[in-house]
Enzyme design. Structure first.
Site, PDB file in Angstrom:
ATOM      1  N   ASP A 264       0.849  -1.196   0.000  1.00 32.46           N
ATOM      2  CA  ASP A 264       0.000   0.000   0.000  1.00 32.46           C
ATOM      3  C   ASP A 264       0.889   1.253   0.000  1.00 32.46           C
ATOM      4  OD1 ASP A 264      -2.422   1.380   0.197  1.00 32.46           O
ATOM      5  OD2 ASP A 264      -2.413   1.349   2.397  1.00 32.46           O
TER       6      ASP A 264
ATOM      7  N   SER B 149     -13.004   4.192   4.448  1.00 31.84           N
ATOM      8  CA  SER B 149     -13.642   3.735   5.688  1.00 31.84           C
ATOM      9  C   SER B 149     -14.921   4.536   5.925  1.00 31.84           C
ATOM     10  CB  SER B 149     -12.689   3.918   6.876  1.00 31.84           C
ATOM     11  OG  SER B 149     -11.758   2.862   6.918  1.00 31.84           O
TER      12      SER B 149
ATOM     13  N   ILE C 100      -9.689  -0.103   2.956  1.00 32.93           N
ATOM     14  CA  ILE C 100     -10.235   0.111   4.296  1.00 32.93           C
ATOM     15  C   ILE C 100      -9.170  -0.191   5.344  1.00 32.93           C
ATOM     16  CG2 ILE C 100     -11.963  -0.729   5.962  1.00 32.93           C
ATOM     17  CD1 ILE C 100     -13.750  -1.325   3.455  1.00 32.93           C
TER      18      ILE C 100
END
Ligand code: G3H
Ligand code: 13P
Ligand code: ZN
Length: 311
Positions: A82, A216, A257
């Protein structure tokens, strides 16, 4: 099942009008909570590791935990870097067994972002690894870098086709109003995503997987538990789930998320330790945190992503 790349996952998600959840992992309980949920729901899943997570847990521990999760289940699992910020971290993750990497060149000029992303793509593809790039700048906190709302910028649809063509990148993260962290909108501000920009991007990139970071929802139930047990989370606001459901049905094939997992885990730990002040065995309070992560991920798969039964 062996770890897979995102290629097949995204093709099926695009054609099927659903999205794959990409959940950030930092320790064993989070890996288990996510993958047990995905296994129960028969959903493909992406486990992603930030530079901060790699520093905290070490590459090899996360690698082995995710390999264990893959061996313990029979669903497609991709292991993804990420927000890789340079060529070196991407190469290190590719060489170290990740099946997908993100090169986040969004802080660079358009030309430099293209050059950096292209270089990572060339190496990744030579090793059979997929690559995510980014155009546009999200607000919020990631790896201790705080991008102020006024410095964030939406993705320019006029740039996406050239970026994808020149870099050969497999998926593209875009900025349409999501942001990192648990404080995505100011109190009183109406949550809003630029679906018009997404539609323009979809027109310019037919059959191409789009990624949403900062997705989120900051679910109320966990915020309330944390507050009940003395946590300070005033003014936490996320992306409403109906907006994410809408995005999941579009070209958006990957929804990131992390903050929601943190809230779920922390709610469990705070609750257990407050209700049972005599507990000092980590297996007691981490168990409730892990249960919350499993429940949360099942909820996302079923009610937001639409990926249940797609494994
Ligand atoms: O987008 C960032 C993720 O939430 C990872 O956060 O860099 O603090 O691990 P981190
Ligand atoms: P959230 O902070 O909204 O969970 O976003 C996570 C993310 O985008 C990881 O890359
Ligand atoms: Zn992100």
């Amino acid at each position: 099942m062996a770890l897979v790349t995102t290629k097949e996952m995204f093709k099926k998600a695009y054609d099927g009008g659903y999205a794959i959840g990409a959940f950030n992992v930092n320790n064993m309980e989070i890996v288990q909570g996510i993958t047990e949920a995905a296994q129960e729901m028969r959903s493909p899943v992406i486990l992603q590791v930030s530079a901060g997570a790699r520093k905290y847990a070490k590459h090899i521990y996360l690698m082995k935990l995710v390999e264990a999760a893959a061996a313990d289940t029979d669903i497609p699992i991709a292991l993804h870097l990420d927000h890789g910020e340079d060529y070196e971290i991407c190469k290190s993750c590719i060489d170290g067994g990740f099946t997908s990497v993100m090169i986040d060149g969004s802080k660079h000029s358009f030309e430099d972002n293209i050059a950096l992303t292209k270089r990572v793509v060339e190496y990744a593809h030579s090793k059979g690894v997929t690559v995510e790039g980014e155009l546009g700048k999200l607000a919020g906190i990631e790896d201790n870098i705080n991008v102020k709302a006024e410095d964030a910028s939406y993705t320019n649809p006029d740039e996406v086709e050239e970026f994808v063509r020149k870099t050969g990148v497999d998926s593209l993260a875009i900025a349409i109003g999501t942001s990192h962290g648990a404080f995505k909108f100011k109190p009183g501000q109406k949550p809003m995503l630029r679906f018009d920009i997404l539609a323009e991007i979809e027109k310019r990139l037919p059959n191409y997987p789009i990624v949403l970071h900062g997705s989120s929802s900051v679910n109320k139930e966990y915020v309330e538990i944390i507050q009940k047990y003395n946590g300070a989370l005033d003014d936490a606001i996320g992306i409403p789930e109906e907006m994410l459901r809408r995005a999941a049905k579009s070209a958006v094939c990957k929804i990131n998320i992390d903050s929601d997992l943190r809230l779920a885990m922390t709610a469990g730990i705070r609750q257990d330790l407050t209700v049972n002040p005599s507990h000092f065995d980590p297996r007691q309070y981490l168990r409730l945190g892990r249960d919350n992560v499993r429940t949360l991920v099942k909820h996302k798969i079923e009610n937001v992503l639409g990926s249940a039964g797609k494994a």
